[in-house]
Structure formats: structure tokens, C-alpha cells
Design a protein around this motif. Structure first.
Motif, mmCIF file in Angstrom:
data_model
loop_
_atom_site.group_PDB
_atom_site.id
_atom_site.type_symbol
_atom_site.label_atom_id
_atom_site.label_comp_id
_atom_site.label_asym_id
_atom_site.label_seq_id
_atom_site.Cartn_x
_atom_site.Cartn_y
_atom_site.Cartn_z
ATOM 1 N N ALA A 237 -2.316 -11.212 -3.509
ATOM 2 C CA ALA A 237 -3.065 -10.019 -3.110
ATOM 3 C C ALA A 237 -2.159 -8.797 -3.057
ATOM 4 C CB ALA A 237 -3.729 -10.253 -1.754
ATOM 5 N N HIS A 238 -0.976 -8.960 -2.476
ATOM 6 C CA HIS A 238 -0.054 -7.828 -2.356
ATOM 7 C C HIS A 238 0.497 -7.394 -3.711
ATOM 8 C CE1 HIS A 238 0.108 -7.136 1.915
ATOM 9 N NE2 HIS A 238 0.237 -8.416 2.153
ATOM 10 N N LYS A 239 0.633 -8.344 -4.637
ATOM 11 C CA LYS A 239 1.179 -7.999 -5.957
ATOM 12 C C LYS A 239 0.076 -7.695 -6.968
ATOM 13 C CE LYS A 239 5.683 -10.164 -5.591
ATOM 14 N NZ LYS A 239 6.807 -10.661 -6.396
ATOM 15 N N GLY A 240 -1.165 -7.730 -6.516
ATOM 16 C CA GLY A 240 -2.255 -7.361 -7.399
ATOM 17 C C GLY A 240 -2.528 -8.366 -8.491
ATOM 18 N N LYS A 241 -2.437 -9.653 -8.173
ATOM 19 C CA LYS A 241 -2.715 -10.698 -9.154
ATOM 20 C C LYS A 241 -3.867 -11.559 -8.653
ATOM 21 C CE LYS A 241 0.710 -9.290 -11.630
ATOM 22 N NZ LYS A 241 1.849 -10.081 -12.093
ATOM 23 N N ARG A 242 -4.600 -12.117 -9.592
ATOM 24 C CA ARG A 242 -5.723 -12.984 -9.245
ATOM 25 C C ARG A 242 -5.198 -14.313 -8.712
ATOM 26 N NH1 ARG A 242 -6.728 -8.742 -10.298
ATOM 27 N NH2 ARG A 242 -6.715 -8.875 -8.037
ATOM 28 N N TYR B 60 -12.111 -16.823 3.566
ATOM 29 C CA TYR B 60 -11.500 -15.952 4.576
ATOM 30 C C TYR B 60 -10.204 -15.335 4.052
ATOM 31 C CZ TYR B 60 -14.408 -17.240 8.637
ATOM 32 O OH TYR B 60 -15.439 -17.399 9.525
ATOM 33 N N GLU B 61 -9.428 -16.144 3.317
ATOM 34 C CA GLU B 61 -8.157 -15.662 2.781
ATOM 35 C C GLU B 61 -8.347 -14.676 1.637
ATOM 36 O OE1 GLU B 61 -6.285 -19.326 1.753
ATOM 37 O OE2 GLU B 61 -5.935 -19.900 3.843
ATOM 38 N N GLU B 62 -9.580 -14.574 1.139
ATOM 39 C CA GLU B 62 -9.969 -13.671 0.066
ATOM 40 C C GLU B 62 -9.363 -14.058 -1.270
ATOM 41 O OE1 GLU B 62 -9.984 -9.526 1.007
ATOM 42 O OE2 GLU B 62 -11.506 -9.853 2.535
ATOM 43 N N ALA B 63 -9.375 -15.371 -1.574
ATOM 44 C CA ALA B 63 -9.045 -15.824 -2.918
ATOM 45 C C ALA B 63 -10.064 -15.246 -3.894
ATOM 46 C CB ALA B 63 -9.066 -17.351 -2.987
ATOM 47 N N ARG C 65 -7.104 -6.247 4.683
ATOM 48 C CA ARG C 65 -6.918 -4.904 4.142
ATOM 49 C C ARG C 65 -5.598 -4.840 3.400
ATOM 50 N NH1 ARG C 65 -10.375 -2.764 2.769
ATOM 51 N NH2 ARG C 65 -9.893 -0.606 3.197
ATOM 52 N N PHE C 66 -5.660 -4.320 2.177
ATOM 53 C CA PHE C 66 -4.446 -4.258 1.374
ATOM 54 C C PHE C 66 -4.158 -2.858 0.837
ATOM 55 C CE2 PHE C 66 -5.838 -8.686 0.936
ATOM 56 C CZ PHE C 66 -4.710 -9.305 1.414
ATOM 57 N N THR C 67 -5.080 -1.927 1.005
ATOM 58 C CA THR C 67 -4.900 -0.619 0.377
ATOM 59 C C THR C 67 -3.626 0.070 0.850
ATOM 60 O OG1 THR C 67 -6.390 0.252 2.066
ATOM 61 C CG2 THR C 67 -7.326 -0.186 -0.089
ATOM 62 N N GLU C 68 -3.335 0.018 2.143
ATOM 63 C CA GLU C 68 -2.154 0.689 2.656
ATOM 64 C C GLU C 68 -0.873 0.098 2.073
ATOM 65 O OE1 GLU C 68 -4.575 -0.578 4.426
ATOM 66 O OE2 GLU C 68 -5.542 1.108 5.437
ATOM 67 N N ASP C 69 -0.850 -1.233 1.912
ATOM 68 C CA ASP C 69 0.347 -1.892 1.392
ATOM 69 C C ASP C 69 0.567 -1.580 -0.083
ATOM 70 O OD1 ASP C 69 0.765 -3.205 3.859
ATOM 71 O OD2 ASP C 69 -0.763 -4.654 3.316
ATOM 72 N N LEU C 70 -0.486 -1.184 -0.787
ATOM 73 C CA LEU C 70 -0.377 -0.983 -2.227
ATOM 74 C C LEU C 70 -0.125 0.475 -2.611
ATOM 75 C CD1 LEU C 70 -3.374 -3.247 -3.220
ATOM 76 C CD2 LEU C 70 -1.025 -3.654 -3.891
ATOM 77 N N THR D 80 -9.812 -4.017 -7.638
ATOM 78 C CA THR D 80 -9.898 -5.357 -7.054
ATOM 79 C C THR D 80 -8.755 -5.610 -6.082
ATOM 80 O OG1 THR D 80 -10.895 -6.201 -9.098
ATOM 81 C CG2 THR D 80 -10.015 -7.830 -7.574
ATOM 82 N N ASN D 81 -7.555 -5.172 -6.463
ATOM 83 C CA ASN D 81 -6.365 -5.412 -5.636
ATOM 84 C C ASN D 81 -6.504 -4.852 -4.228
ATOM 85 O OD1 ASN D 81 -5.329 -6.422 -8.006
ATOM 86 N ND2 ASN D 81 -3.984 -4.684 -8.413
ATOM 87 N N CYS D 82 -7.321 -3.827 -4.054
ATOM 88 C CA CYS D 82 -7.479 -3.191 -2.745
ATOM 89 C C CYS D 82 -8.413 -3.966 -1.823
ATOM 90 C CB CYS D 82 -8.017 -1.769 -2.928
ATOM 91 S SG CYS D 82 -6.908 -0.674 -3.833
ATOM 92 N N HIS D 83 -9.126 -4.973 -2.364
ATOM 93 C CA HIS D 83 -10.046 -5.784 -1.559
ATOM 94 C C HIS D 83 -11.010 -4.931 -0.740
ATOM 95 C CE1 HIS D 83 -8.087 -9.951 -1.807
ATOM 96 N NE2 HIS D 83 -7.444 -9.183 -2.659
ATOM 97 N N PRO D 84 -11.813 -4.089 -1.409
ATOM 98 C CA PRO D 84 -12.790 -3.300 -0.644
ATOM 99 C C PRO D 84 -13.736 -4.206 0.118
ATOM 100 C CG PRO D 84 -13.264 -3.222 -2.996
ATOM 101 C CD PRO D 84 -11.929 -3.856 -2.854
ATOM 102 N N ILE D 85 -14.066 -3.805 1.350
ATOM 103 C CA ILE D 85 -14.877 -4.652 2.217
ATOM 104 C C ILE D 85 -16.365 -4.412 2.003
ATOM 105 C CG2 ILE D 85 -15.483 -5.103 4.625
ATOM 106 C CD1 ILE D 85 -12.541 -4.514 5.298
#
Length: 469
Positions: A265-270, A300-303, A339-344, A383-388
Motif C-alpha cells: 500500500a505504501h509503495k503503491g503496488k497491488r 480490513y487490511e485493504e488488500a 489512510r495512505f494519502t499523507e504517506d504518499l 488506487t494507492n491513496c485508498h479513498p474511503i
């Protein structure tokens, strides 16, 4: 709309056109072809059926070819061998003619030199375990720690041992070239141990490297140790929990799964979570409560994807399995995710743009994020940002890109003929949402694009649009 995608392995129970259609209706987004079984001719028939089915489906099914990899197996047996706890048996690594009736032959030539007294062999996915008592140049004497019935060609694991086998076998090479000739969308490379394994695959793919996406299957301790380098080289990771759960301490498997999912998720990969999701449903019409919870944890882990194996190849209830995965995922997704947007925000300019679009869409709130993309890159960034809250509707003019986006979490991909006039392209996309996706005039959407320039040129942009105006 369900965010988590479902991958189904196709086998005797599901290879007919009618069953493939039912799997798609139940929620399958990706069809997996396991090259450990079947012939090129039988797989070609399945691929042709899926390609025919895709002409009718609202969202096409992507095809994932999964290589057999450098597998170690026991040999052929004339009869099953009943192993009891405490039995002492011989294990050999030589031709079948040299094997005594009560010996176990393993097809790995370096077995005896690689193994030491005190090491363990695990057979048939952990059901049978043997401890090495002593060895000479030709034979190992082993004690049965956990017994069972040994049949022909059972899978063998050597936990903690660096296996001296090629990353891509001759069979794998033939299978991959076959897949390329059939226009498949994904290649899953088995038993990836280090980044160099992926480099070898890239060399084999040659000029088609940019067209076919690569998934690395993590199945042993070495792959876990090198996970960061491997993730950097691929489009996605499969947490292959069958072999991985034998190769590592099983109580560590949940932590490893969670760590890999988060790294992807942090590296933007599926990322795909695979194996034993609904194993009991191979025989039973209902999953165990533990299986339901296991699937829920992956969601929950958002795979991006959750994968069925035996459940849809030889199981009695393949359609129910897919329906159950869809129900569990839909239920769990009602809760807020990660949430991953801030980390990316500092990794890539286009990733920054995507993160800004997601923040804007959620703050409005918008009904959807609309992505106009040719090769799918901007859809990947979103996708990498995992919008809720909003779903992601990606519009592309490339059929392969559309299929490959079928694995992206929360992405629904559409084929659209692009116009040299960006406004005409957008209006076509909005018409699709209004006429086919249940949107209404007055709904707000956030548009993000890297493909709206005139005459095919890229132009990064974010817009807020109101449908029907």
C-alpha cells in the motif's frame, strides 16, 4: 460498490463457458490459470471462453497466468504409503527405479547435500513431517514426526533451506511464452526469492514487459527477507499462504501478511491474499466462522484482491464461494479503512496530484473520482491513496489496460474512444455514468487525468464537475 476484487482459479469445476459466466455474475474480477495443472490446449480453451465472455460483460475479466515454479515433489508411487508417527523411513533423491517400496523419493537432486541431520522435510503442505536422523551420499534416514498417507507427487517444503533451483524453469518459460501468445494480462511468478528472479522474468518478457503486469508470489523465508527489493521490481505481490505457512513459523504468518499488505500500500503496488480463504467449502456449503474472520481481516487490511484456489477448481460449491467472499467484503467495507494519502505525498508528482484529488473528493463529498487514463498509471496512483468514500471510475481507450485495472481495489474500468477535444471525452464518460452506473444529474464528481491533452498529449489536471451540466 464492492472495493475488494475476487480472483478465481479455474479448473474442472469451472472451466465451462456457463460456469465462467456464473463466476463473473457472482463477482469474479480476475481468472487465474494454474500452470501446475492442465495443458496449453486446455488453458487456451479457457482463455478463449473468457475472451468471448468479456464481449458481453460490463466489466471484463482479467487473466492471470500463475507459473508452477521450481517445485519439489515426491515421486510416483504404485500404492499409497501409510506413515505412522515414530516410523523410520528412507528418503532418496534419485530415479524411481532405485527406490525401495517403503522409501520416499524426492525429485530434488541436491536434497541430501543441502540437508543436515536435525533438519525437517515437510510433505503435502505440512500434513507429513520428517526429521533427518542421519545420512550418507545416497540415502537419508528420517523419523516420522507427523504421520499420514503419502500419495504420488506430493509437494515438499524444506523450511529454512536455500533451494538450489532456477527462478524460471524450462516449463515456466514455455508457459510464459504461451501466455504471451494468448494475450494474458498478468503473470504471477512462483517462489520469488530475490529481485534478480524478477529481472530474469523481465528479460524473458522483452518488448512485452510494458504490456503484461508482473505479480511476485512470496512463498518462503527468503522472499520475506527480500520483500522491499522485490516490491520495487513488480506491479504487485501475492501473499501465497500455502507454502509460506509451511516455510515460516505458522504463528508468524498473520504478521507477515499484514506487513506485506501495508508495504504494498505504501509503495503503491497491488496485493493479493491467497490460499485457504474458504477451504472448507471445497466439500461443505458453508464456510467456518474462522474462515469468515480470515477473509474479513484481508478486507480490513485493504488488500486489492482475495483469491480462491481449490474452492473454484475442484470444489462442490464454486459459485457460493464467490458469493460468500463478495458478501463478506461488502459488509466489512462499510467500516472506515486505512489512510495512505499523507504517506504518499512526497513520492511522485503524479502521486501528489492523485492524493490531492482524493482529499478534494472526500471533502466535498463527491460521488466518484473519474480518471481518464491511457495506460492506467493515473488510476494506479488514485488506487494507492485508498479513498474511503467515493468509488473510482477509470476510462481508458485501451482494452488491455481496462482488463488489468480489474485487480485495482475500488476501481471500475470502462472502455471509451477518446476524442481530440477533451470536453467531448469527458461528456462521453459522464454519459456512461448517467446511463449505466446509476448516477444522477446534479451528482458531483472529481475528474483527474493524465490523458486529456489534444491529439493524445498528456495533460495533468483536476476538475470538479456536476453531471448533467
Amino acid at each position: 460498490m464492492r472495493k475488494t476484487k475476487i480472483i478465481c482459479t479455474i479448473g474442472p469445476a469451472t472451466e465451462s463457458y456457463e460456469m465462467l459466466e456464473k463466476l463473473a455474475d457472482a463477482g469474479m474480477s480476475v481468472a487465474r490459470l494454474n500452470m501446475s495443472h492442465g495443458s496449453h490446449a486446455s488453458h487456451a480453451e479457457v482463455i478463449k471462453r473468457i475472451q468471448s465472455l468479456n464481449t458481453k460483460l460490463k466489466y471484463p475479466i482479467a487473466i492471470l497466468l500463475d507459473t508452477q515454479g521450481p517445485e519439489i515433489r515426491t515421486g510416483e508411487r504404485d500404492s499409497n504409503l501409510n506413515l505412522k508417527k515414530g516410523d523410520i523411513i528412507s528418503v532418496v533423491a534419485r530415479s524411481a527405479e532405485d527406490v525401495e517400496e517403503n522409501s520416499v523419493m524426492v525429485n530434488y537432486e541436491s536434497l541430501i547435500t543441502d540437508m543436515q541431520v536435525g533438519d525437517r522435510l515437510t510433505v503435502d503442505n505440512g500434513l507429513i513431517n520428517l526429521e533427518i536422523l542421519d545420512k550418507d551420499q545416497r540415502v537419508m534416514r528420517c523419523k516420522v514426526v507427523d504421520g499420514g498417507v503419502l500419495k504420488s507427487k506430493r509437494h515438499v517444503n524444506l523450511p529454512g533451506i536455500r533451494v538450489n533451483l532456477p527462478a524460471i524453469t524450462d516449463k515456466d518459460r514455455s508457459d510464459i511464452l504461451f501466455g504471451l501468445s494468448m494475450d494474458i494480462d498478468y503473470i504471477a511468478l512462483s517462489f520469488v526469492r530475490e529481485a534478480d528472479d524478477i529481472r530474469q522474468l523481465h528479460e524473458l518478457l522483452g518488448e512485452k514487459q510494458d504490456k503484461v503486469k508482473v505479480i511476485a508470489k512470496i512463498e518462503d523465508q527468503e522472499g520475506v527477507r527480500n520483500i522491499d527489493d522485490i516490491i520495487d521490481m513488480v506491479d504487485g505481490i501475492m501473499v501465497a499462504r500455502g507454502d509460506l505457512g509451511v516455510e515460516v513459523d505458522f504463528w508468524e504468518l498473520p504478521n507477515i501478511q499484514r506487513r506485506i499488505v501495508r508495504k504494498c500500500a505504501h509503495k503503491g503496488k497491488r496485493v493479493i491474499v491467497a490460499t485457504h480463504l474458504l477451504e472448507s467449502m471445497i466439500e461443505n456449503p458453508m464456510p467456518t466462522r474462522a474462515e469468515v474472520t480470515d477473509v474479513a481481516n484481508a478486507v480490513y487490511e485493504e488488500a486489492d484482491g482475495i483469491m480462491l484456489s481449490g474452492e473454484t477448481t475442484v470444489g462442490k460449491y464454486p459459485i457460493k464461494c464467490v458469493e460468500n467472499l463478495a458478501k463478506i467484503a461488502t459488509s466489512i467495507e462499510r467500516h472506515r479503512g486505512l489512510r495512505f494519502t499523507e504517506d504518499l505525498l512526497t513520492e511522485h508528482p503524479k502521486q501528489n496530484l492523485a492524493a490531492s484529488a482524493v482529499h478534494l473528493a472526500e471533502s466535498l463529498p463527491a460521488k466518484a473520482i473519474v480518471v481518464i487514463t491511457r495506460r492506467g498509471r493515473m488510476a494506479n496512483y488514485v488506487t494507492n491513496c485508498h479513498p474511503i468514500l467515493p468509488s473510482i471510475h477509470a476510462f481508458t481507450n485501451d482494452g488491455r489496460t481496462r482488463r488489468q485495472l480489474g485487480l485495482n481495489r475500488n476501481v471500475y474500468a470502462h472502455k471509451l474512444q477518446f476524442s481530440n477535444d477533451p470536453e467531448k471525452t469527458l461528456n462521453k464518460a459522464f454519459t456512461t455514468l448517467l446511463e449505466e452506473e446509476g448516477f444522477h444529474a446534479g451528482d458531483q464528481v472529481v475528474v483527474i487525468s493524465d490523458a486529456l491533452g489534444v491529439s493524445g498529449s498528456g495533460l495533468d489536471a483536476i476538475q470538479v464537475r456536476i453531471l448533467g451540466q
